[in-house]
Design an enzyme around this catalytic site. Sequence first.
Site, PDB file in Angstrom:
ATOM      1  N   LYS A 126      32.917  -6.952  34.404  1.00 38.40           N
ATOM      2  CA  LYS A 126      33.804  -7.938  33.798  1.00 38.40           C
ATOM      3  C   LYS A 126      35.219  -7.402  33.942  1.00 38.40           C
ATOM      4  CE  LYS A 126      30.893 -10.313  30.638  1.00 38.40           C
ATOM      5  NZ  LYS A 126      30.883 -10.330  29.203  1.00 38.40           N
ATOM      6  N   HIS A 129      40.800  -6.603  31.187  1.00 39.33           N
ATOM      7  CA  HIS A 129      41.928  -7.524  31.057  1.00 39.33           C
ATOM      8  C   HIS A 129      42.909  -7.083  29.980  1.00 39.33           C
ATOM      9  CE1 HIS A 129      40.093  -9.233  27.502  1.00 39.33           C
ATOM     10  NE2 HIS A 129      38.968  -9.400  28.174  1.00 39.33           N
ATOM     11  N   HIS A 132      41.967  -5.739  26.635  1.00 34.68           N
ATOM     12  CA  HIS A 132      41.443  -4.380  26.468  1.00 34.68           C
ATOM     13  C   HIS A 132      42.524  -3.354  26.257  1.00 34.68           C
ATOM     14  CE1 HIS A 132      37.855  -5.965  28.773  1.00 34.68           C
ATOM     15  NE2 HIS A 132      37.378  -5.585  27.609  1.00 34.68           N
TER      16      HIS A 132
HETATM   17  N1  ARG Z   1      32.118  -3.256  24.991  1.00 29.79           N
HETATM   18  C1  ARG Z   1      32.456  -3.807  23.715  1.00 29.79           C
HETATM   19  C2  ARG Z   1      33.332  -5.050  23.888  1.00 29.79           C
HETATM   20  O1  ARG Z   1      34.026  -5.172  24.875  1.00 29.79           O
HETATM   21  C3  ARG Z   1      33.164  -2.839  22.818  1.00 29.79           C
HETATM   22  C4  ARG Z   1      32.341  -1.649  22.426  1.00 29.79           C
HETATM   23  C5  ARG Z   1      32.862  -0.965  21.212  1.00 29.79           C
HETATM   24  N2  ARG Z   1      32.099   0.191  20.804  1.00 29.79           N
HETATM   25  C6  ARG Z   1      30.929   0.137  20.183  1.00 29.79           C
HETATM   26  N3  ARG Z   1      30.344   1.291  19.914  1.00 29.79           N
HETATM   27  N4  ARG Z   1      30.351  -0.958  19.830  1.00 29.79           N
HETATM   28  O2  ARG Z   1      33.336  -5.871  22.997  1.00 29.79           O
END
Ligand code: ARG
Length: 573
Positions: A126, A129, A132
């Site tokens: 993905k 962007h 982030h």
């Molecule tokens: N990949 C997730 C997102 O983009 C964020 C992860 C955050 N960390 C976690 N341990 N849940 O929403």
Amino acid sequence: MTDFKEQIARLIAPAAAGLTEEEVLGMIEIPQNPDMGDYAFPCFRLAKVLRKAPPLIAQDIAAALEGESLFTKVEPVKAYVNMFLDRAQAAETAVLAALDRESYCRSDLGKGKTVVIDFSSPNIAKPFHIGHIRSTVIGNSLYKIFDTLGYHVVRTNHLGDYGTQFGKMICAYRHWGSEEEVRKDPIRTLLSYYTRFHTEAEKDPELNEEARKAFYDLEHGGEEEVRLWKWFSEMSLKEFNRVYDLLGISFDAYDGESMYSPMLPGVIQELQEKGLLKESQGAGVVDLEPYDLPPALITKSDGTSLYCTRDLATAEYRKKTYDFDLNIYVVASQQTLYFRQLKKVLELMGYEWAADCVHVPFGMVSLKEGTMSTRKGRVVFLEDVLNQAIEKTKEIIREKNPEASEEDVAATARLVGVGAVMFNELSNSKIKDYVFDWDHVLNFDGETGPYVQYTHARCQSVLRKADEATLAAAQAGKDLDWSQLSGEGAYTLTRLLYSLPETVADAAVKYEPSLITRQLVDIAQAYNKFYHDEHILVEDEKERTAKVALTIAARNAIAKGLDLLGIQAPDRM
Ligand code: ARG
């Protein structure tokens, strides 16, 4: 560094009717208006014990402080005792602290303590962007701040490299994908497949079933599925790393969600044994109703795992591996409810360290055209933003400095362009939603990164012009005539240099790097005012040396502050 508040508390306590130094310390205020002094002590609380009106008490305390060399003036004003510090002493304390680059703003507050910071954590295949950037830049700054306060910090990237979306991606690739196309421009291409999947699935719900099956096969080691998934991951990471390189950010661990997959049966079993897992329409959940929270989803009806299950395994793994004192998740505020569920489940599992798991939320970034949506393909790539910022900066530098070599322009533009974007992200209080606006980010006037960086370069330029002997004497900071720095401009600056270490400590307590960003702008403004109002490299040696010492101190403060934000400080601009 002398702590003025502590000194004042020591002086006031004997006159404060039985209050301890500690209590007095907690009552001392820093007035908003400098006309009310550098510090003020309110006397309301003493009225009851002393059976006297607060203004009379203020008069008595002021009288008791009369003649103390720490102050130039002590003034009772209504119920307050207003205290004005001796400016030479204040300058000496602040400048000496800031002259020592190594120790300034450092402390051993966190000695022996470990903090895990989970930040950035983008999703494989993905786009990385503009949404982030906040987690990435805030998380990195928190790492720097905790590190400077003596904590042992582990930076971990919880890559979203697992989950049902990979079923969709695999399914989409099988239908419409071409290897060649993907190799050319991996994430954009994969994104276009993903977007197509959602439009087509609306017409043909069968596709969703296919995607579910693909994820099921992936989770159960299907050869073709695993191969595709690995390939998507590798290519995504390559792109992510380009962005991290641009930002100058690195991690101690890239432990993506998939890493925890072998631990999931253990977690599920543990939940069962602890009597927490309930069945609900074929799915496994932890009921959180007594806590006013929606149920936490642990397993789907087909047995595949969920985000939460992987996070439970992750938290246990981190505790075992790092024995953290704090486990911080820098994740958007959309997941606030989710993290409350996660913490509650950990708590119900009997882990008292659930209390040490902290969600640090931040507001959303939206585009002028509306919210971003990966599913709809409406995104601004972070890498594009950074590159455009760099290009734009190049133009500005070339305009300002036509003689500069292309090499210098490129190097400075990278530092300043990227710095501008990062600084912008760290300027807003992190919880606020905001609209991403090119014109604002790249506006190099005003309270921006380039402005602060420019001030650093200005200090360096002053110091390049100073003679060796002055520089050496100023840097040594011995036998300087500190009274040379009692003018209004110098004093405003020394107060800011004095309080920067407190601000850094406060930024850690509040998980709020923007406190530092704001103070850096204040320091830059104060230095620029000082620079415009006064001559620095004057004839008089005493005056010159003291002012050069202040310039070194200001430069160090700006460099340190920028470093805590993850931004570099240029010597020339
Ligand atoms: N990949 C997730 C997102 O983009 C964020 C992860 C955050 N960390 C976690 N341990 N849940 O929403």
